[in-house]
Design a protein around this motif. Structure first.
Motif, PDB file in Angstrom:
ATOM      1  N   PHE A 198       0.840  -1.198   0.000  1.00  0.00           N
ATOM      2  CA  PHE A 198       0.000   0.000   0.000  1.00  0.00           C
ATOM      3  C   PHE A 198       0.872   1.243   0.000  1.00  0.00           C
ATOM      4  CE2 PHE A 198      -2.496  -3.338   1.969  1.00  0.00           C
ATOM      5  CZ  PHE A 198      -3.711  -3.223   1.312  1.00  0.00           C
ATOM      6  N   GLU A 199       0.388   2.284  -0.679  1.00  0.00           N
ATOM      7  CA  GLU A 199       1.084   3.563  -0.697  1.00  0.00           C
ATOM      8  C   GLU A 199       0.074   4.692  -0.537  1.00  0.00           C
ATOM      9  OE1 GLU A 199       3.747   4.381  -3.898  1.00  0.00           O
ATOM     10  OE2 GLU A 199       4.461   2.308  -4.027  1.00  0.00           O
ATOM     11  N   VAL A 200       0.475   5.733   0.182  1.00  0.00           N
ATOM     12  CA  VAL A 200      -0.305   6.971   0.218  1.00  0.00           C
ATOM     13  C   VAL A 200       0.052   7.734  -1.052  1.00  0.00           C
ATOM     14  CG1 VAL A 200      -0.765   9.114   1.449  1.00  0.00           C
ATOM     15  CG2 VAL A 200      -0.267   7.005   2.728  1.00  0.00           C
ATOM     16  N   ALA A 201      -0.889   7.854  -1.962  1.00  0.00           N
ATOM     17  CA  ALA A 201      -0.584   8.459  -3.261  1.00  0.00           C
ATOM     18  C   ALA A 201      -1.854   8.916  -3.946  1.00  0.00           C
ATOM     19  CB  ALA A 201       0.145   7.452  -4.162  1.00  0.00           C
ATOM     20  N   ASP A 202      -1.728   9.954  -4.755  1.00  0.00           N
ATOM     21  CA  ASP A 202      -2.797  10.434  -5.629  1.00  0.00           C
ATOM     22  C   ASP A 202      -2.516   9.880  -7.015  1.00  0.00           C
ATOM     23  OD1 ASP A 202      -4.566  11.788  -7.264  1.00  0.00           O
ATOM     24  OD2 ASP A 202      -4.216  13.745  -6.354  1.00  0.00           O
ATOM     25  N   ALA A 203      -3.389   9.019  -7.496  1.00  0.00           N
ATOM     26  CA  ALA A 203      -3.152   8.343  -8.775  1.00  0.00           C
ATOM     27  C   ALA A 203      -3.103   9.305  -9.951  1.00  0.00           C
ATOM     28  CB  ALA A 203      -4.234   7.287  -9.017  1.00  0.00           C
ATOM     29  N   GLN A 204      -3.585  10.535  -9.764  1.00  0.00           N
ATOM     30  CA  GLN A 204      -3.568  11.480 -10.875  1.00  0.00           C
ATOM     31  C   GLN A 204      -2.149  11.809 -11.323  1.00  0.00           C
ATOM     32  OE1 GLN A 204      -6.410  14.713 -10.954  1.00  0.00           O
ATOM     33  NE2 GLN A 204      -4.806  16.170 -11.506  1.00  0.00           N
ATOM     34  N   GLY A 205      -1.206  11.873 -10.378  1.00  0.00           N
ATOM     35  CA  GLY A 205       0.142  12.254 -10.767  1.00  0.00           C
ATOM     36  C   GLY A 205       1.232  11.359 -10.224  1.00  0.00           C
ATOM     37  N   HIS A 206       0.865  10.288  -9.528  1.00  0.00           N
ATOM     38  CA  HIS A 206       1.876   9.424  -8.932  1.00  0.00           C
ATOM     39  C   HIS A 206       2.738   8.766 -10.022  1.00  0.00           C
ATOM     40  CE1 HIS A 206       3.653   7.026  -5.775  1.00  0.00           C
ATOM     41  NE2 HIS A 206       3.487   5.940  -6.497  1.00  0.00           N
ATOM     42  N   PRO A 207       4.065   8.721  -9.840  1.00  0.00           N
ATOM     43  CA  PRO A 207       4.940   8.162 -10.874  1.00  0.00           C
ATOM     44  C   PRO A 207       4.993   6.632 -10.840  1.00  0.00           C
ATOM     45  CG  PRO A 207       6.258   8.956  -9.036  1.00  0.00           C
ATOM     46  CD  PRO A 207       4.831   9.339  -8.729  1.00  0.00           C
ATOM     47  N   PHE A 208       3.898   6.000 -11.227  1.00  0.00           N
ATOM     48  CA  PHE A 208       3.901   4.542 -11.341  1.00  0.00           C
ATOM     49  C   PHE A 208       4.905   4.118 -12.420  1.00  0.00           C
ATOM     50  CE2 PHE A 208      -0.608   5.545 -10.205  1.00  0.00           C
ATOM     51  CZ  PHE A 208      -0.629   4.927  -8.962  1.00  0.00           C
ATOM     52  N   ALA A 209       5.497   2.955 -12.243  1.00  0.00           N
ATOM     53  CA  ALA A 209       6.374   2.420 -13.283  1.00  0.00           C
ATOM     54  C   ALA A 209       5.557   2.109 -14.531  1.00  0.00           C
ATOM     55  CB  ALA A 209       7.074   1.162 -12.780  1.00  0.00           C
ATOM     56  N   ALA A 210       6.072   2.485 -15.685  1.00  0.00           N
ATOM     57  CA  ALA A 210       5.353   2.282 -16.949  1.00  0.00           C
ATOM     58  C   ALA A 210       5.142   0.794 -17.202  1.00  0.00           C
ATOM     59  CB  ALA A 210       6.131   2.909 -18.096  1.00  0.00           C
ATOM     60  N   GLY A 211       3.908   0.435 -17.552  1.00  0.00           N
ATOM     61  CA  GLY A 211       3.595  -0.945 -17.909  1.00  0.00           C
ATOM     62  C   GLY A 211       3.734  -1.936 -16.781  1.00  0.00           C
ATOM     63  N   ALA A 212       3.655  -1.461 -15.540  1.00  0.00           N
ATOM     64  CA  ALA A 212       3.922  -2.337 -14.392  1.00  0.00           C
ATOM     65  C   ALA A 212       2.751  -3.230 -14.016  1.00  0.00           C
ATOM     66  CB  ALA A 212       4.319  -1.488 -13.178  1.00  0.00           C
ATOM     67  N   PHE A 213       1.543  -2.942 -14.527  1.00  0.00           N
ATOM     68  CA  PHE A 213       0.355  -3.666 -14.076  1.00  0.00           C
ATOM     69  C   PHE A 213      -0.414  -4.260 -15.249  1.00  0.00           C
ATOM     70  CE2 PHE A 213       1.277  -0.316 -11.012  1.00  0.00           C
ATOM     71  CZ  PHE A 213       1.343  -1.040  -9.824  1.00  0.00           C
ATOM     72  N   ASP A 214      -1.032  -5.404 -14.981  1.00  0.00           N
ATOM     73  CA  ASP A 214      -1.913  -6.050 -15.956  1.00  0.00           C
ATOM     74  C   ASP A 214      -3.341  -5.552 -15.833  1.00  0.00           C
ATOM     75  OD1 ASP A 214       0.062  -8.159 -16.852  1.00  0.00           O
ATOM     76  OD2 ASP A 214      -0.080  -8.669 -14.713  1.00  0.00           O
ATOM     77  N   LEU A 215      -3.694  -5.072 -14.651  1.00  0.00           N
ATOM     78  CA  LEU A 215      -5.081  -4.776 -14.335  1.00  0.00           C
ATOM     79  C   LEU A 215      -5.137  -3.631 -13.334  1.00  0.00           C
ATOM     80  CD1 LEU A 215      -8.166  -5.544 -14.122  1.00  0.00           C
ATOM     81  CD2 LEU A 215      -7.478  -7.252 -12.417  1.00  0.00           C
ATOM     82  N   CYS A 216      -6.040  -2.682 -13.577  1.00  0.00           N
ATOM     83  CA  CYS A 216      -6.317  -1.611 -12.613  1.00  0.00           C
ATOM     84  C   CYS A 216      -7.774  -1.719 -12.201  1.00  0.00           C
ATOM     85  CB  CYS A 216      -6.050  -0.235 -13.210  1.00  0.00           C
ATOM     86  SG  CYS A 216      -6.518   1.128 -12.103  1.00  0.00           S
ATOM     87  N   ILE A 217      -8.015  -1.718 -10.891  1.00  0.00           N
ATOM     88  CA  ILE A 217      -9.371  -1.811 -10.372  1.00  0.00           C
ATOM     89  C   ILE A 217      -9.642  -0.623  -9.456  1.00  0.00           C
ATOM     90  CG2 ILE A 217      -9.309  -4.329 -10.487  1.00  0.00           C
ATOM     91  CD1 ILE A 217      -9.013  -4.373  -7.431  1.00  0.00           C
ATOM     92  N   SER A 218     -10.918  -0.349  -9.236  1.00  0.00           N
ATOM     93  CA  SER A 218     -11.291   0.680  -8.264  1.00  0.00           C
ATOM     94  C   SER A 218     -12.761   0.513  -7.914  1.00  0.00           C
ATOM     95  CB  SER A 218     -11.056   2.090  -8.805  1.00  0.00           C
ATOM     96  OG  SER A 218     -11.426   3.056  -7.831  1.00  0.00           O
ATOM     97  N   ARG A 219     -13.055   0.588  -6.631  1.00  0.00           N
ATOM     98  CA  ARG A 219     -14.441   0.582  -6.155  1.00  0.00           C
ATOM     99  C   ARG A 219     -14.756   1.962  -5.614  1.00  0.00           C
ATOM    100  NH1 ARG A 219     -15.646  -3.196  -1.173  1.00  0.00           N
ATOM    101  NH2 ARG A 219     -14.747  -1.382  -0.104  1.00  0.00           N
ATOM    102  N   PHE A 220     -15.374   2.771  -6.465  1.00  0.00           N
ATOM    103  CA  PHE A 220     -15.768   4.132  -6.097  1.00  0.00           C
ATOM    104  C   PHE A 220     -14.575   4.985  -5.678  1.00  0.00           C
ATOM    105  CE2 PHE A 220     -19.594   1.513  -4.971  1.00  0.00           C
ATOM    106  CZ  PHE A 220     -20.375   1.932  -6.042  1.00  0.00           C
ATOM    107  N   GLY A 221     -13.440   4.823  -6.353  1.00  0.00           N
ATOM    108  CA  GLY A 221     -12.259   5.585  -6.000  1.00  0.00           C
ATOM    109  C   GLY A 221     -11.718   6.484  -7.087  1.00  0.00           C
TER     110      GLY A 221
END
Length: 253
Positions: A79-102
């Motif tokens: 877990f990380e405290v982060a705002d997904a709007q600008g957080h520097p995620f590693a490019a192509g690091a995930f197969d799937l993004c999910i969110s429940r009302f987030g």
């Protein structure tokens, strides 16, 4: 600090979301607006040979998510405290993004989803749940009646992606394709009975502050009215309020 139990409130919605998500055994999953980590831990239990990262802007929620994951012995979740709007995620690091009302509260939703898209591998999937319009959500129309003062806050609200046309245009501008919407019609659950529901609602900062900031006589009337409404919504399955949501699915090209 006791937190509102969103997992209990949204347990019926979660059945639909989990089925739509379909986490694979080796999936690398990003959970946006993970809160106390209920959906993140579910994904981690499915992705037994993968890994799951939950992010949220609330330090309190993220700390709770970390504690619970340790208690449950999950080693493939972080877990990380982060705002997904600008957080520097590693490019192509995930197969799937999910969110429940987030994902409804981004100041710049196109930039946010573009950033999320960069974090997905080519062909990676996006599966998010968002509220439909307030007119389809009894929990809003009731609590915005004569119960309490307005709880509105500046910036985007929970219904910013309620219109499928708006949501599709945002996702298209962010580079997503194959965008689809599935209707979810389930009640929100506030407690086993009206007393439990009232106690649970008092854990919500906005509602508690609105009630406590009223003049004493007005506040007493509002609290009495709130209790009346909760009693009126008692069922054999608990205190339920009608609601509708969308499950939005899309892919990175």
């Amino acid at each position: 600090m006791e937190l509102f139990d969103y997992d209990a409130e949204l347990r019926l919605h979660n059945v639909h979301l989990r089925a739509a998500v379909g986490v694979g055994v080796r999936d690398r999953v990003l959970d946006i607006g993970c809160g106390a980590g209920g959906t993140t831990r579910e994904a981690a239990r499915d992705a037994v040979e993968g890994a799951v990262l939950g992010v949220d802007v609330s330090e309190v929620m993220v700390e709770q998510a970390r504690r619970t994951s340790v208690e449950e012995g999950l080693g493939n979740v972080g877990f990380e405290v982060a705002d997904a709007q600008g957080h520097p995620f590693a490019a192509g690091a995930f197969d799937l993004c999910i969110s429940r009302f987030g994902v409804m509260f981004f100041v710049d939703p196109v930039a946010a989803f573009r950033n999320i898209g960069r974090a997905l591998r080519p062909g990676g999937r996006l599966v998010v749940m968002v509220w439909q319009g307030s007119e389809h959500n009894e929990w809003v129309t009731v609590f915005r009646s004569d119960l309490v003062a307005s709880m509105a806050k500046p910036g985007p609200g929970p219904f910013s992606l309620a219109d499928p046309g708006v949501a599709e245009s945002v996702l298209t501008a962010a580079g997503f394709v194959d965008i689809a919407f599935a209707d979810v019609h389930e009640p929100v659950y506030l407690g086993a009975d009206s007393d439990a529901a009232y106690s649970n609602l008092r854990l919500l900062d906005g509602l508690r502050t609105s009630l406590d900031n009223l003049e004493p006589a007005e506040g007493e009337r509002a609290r009495a009215r709130l209790r009346e409404v909760l009693v009126a919504h008692e069922t054999d399955q608990g205190v339920l309020f009608d609601s509708r949501a969308w499950i939005v699915t899309a892919k990175r090209p």
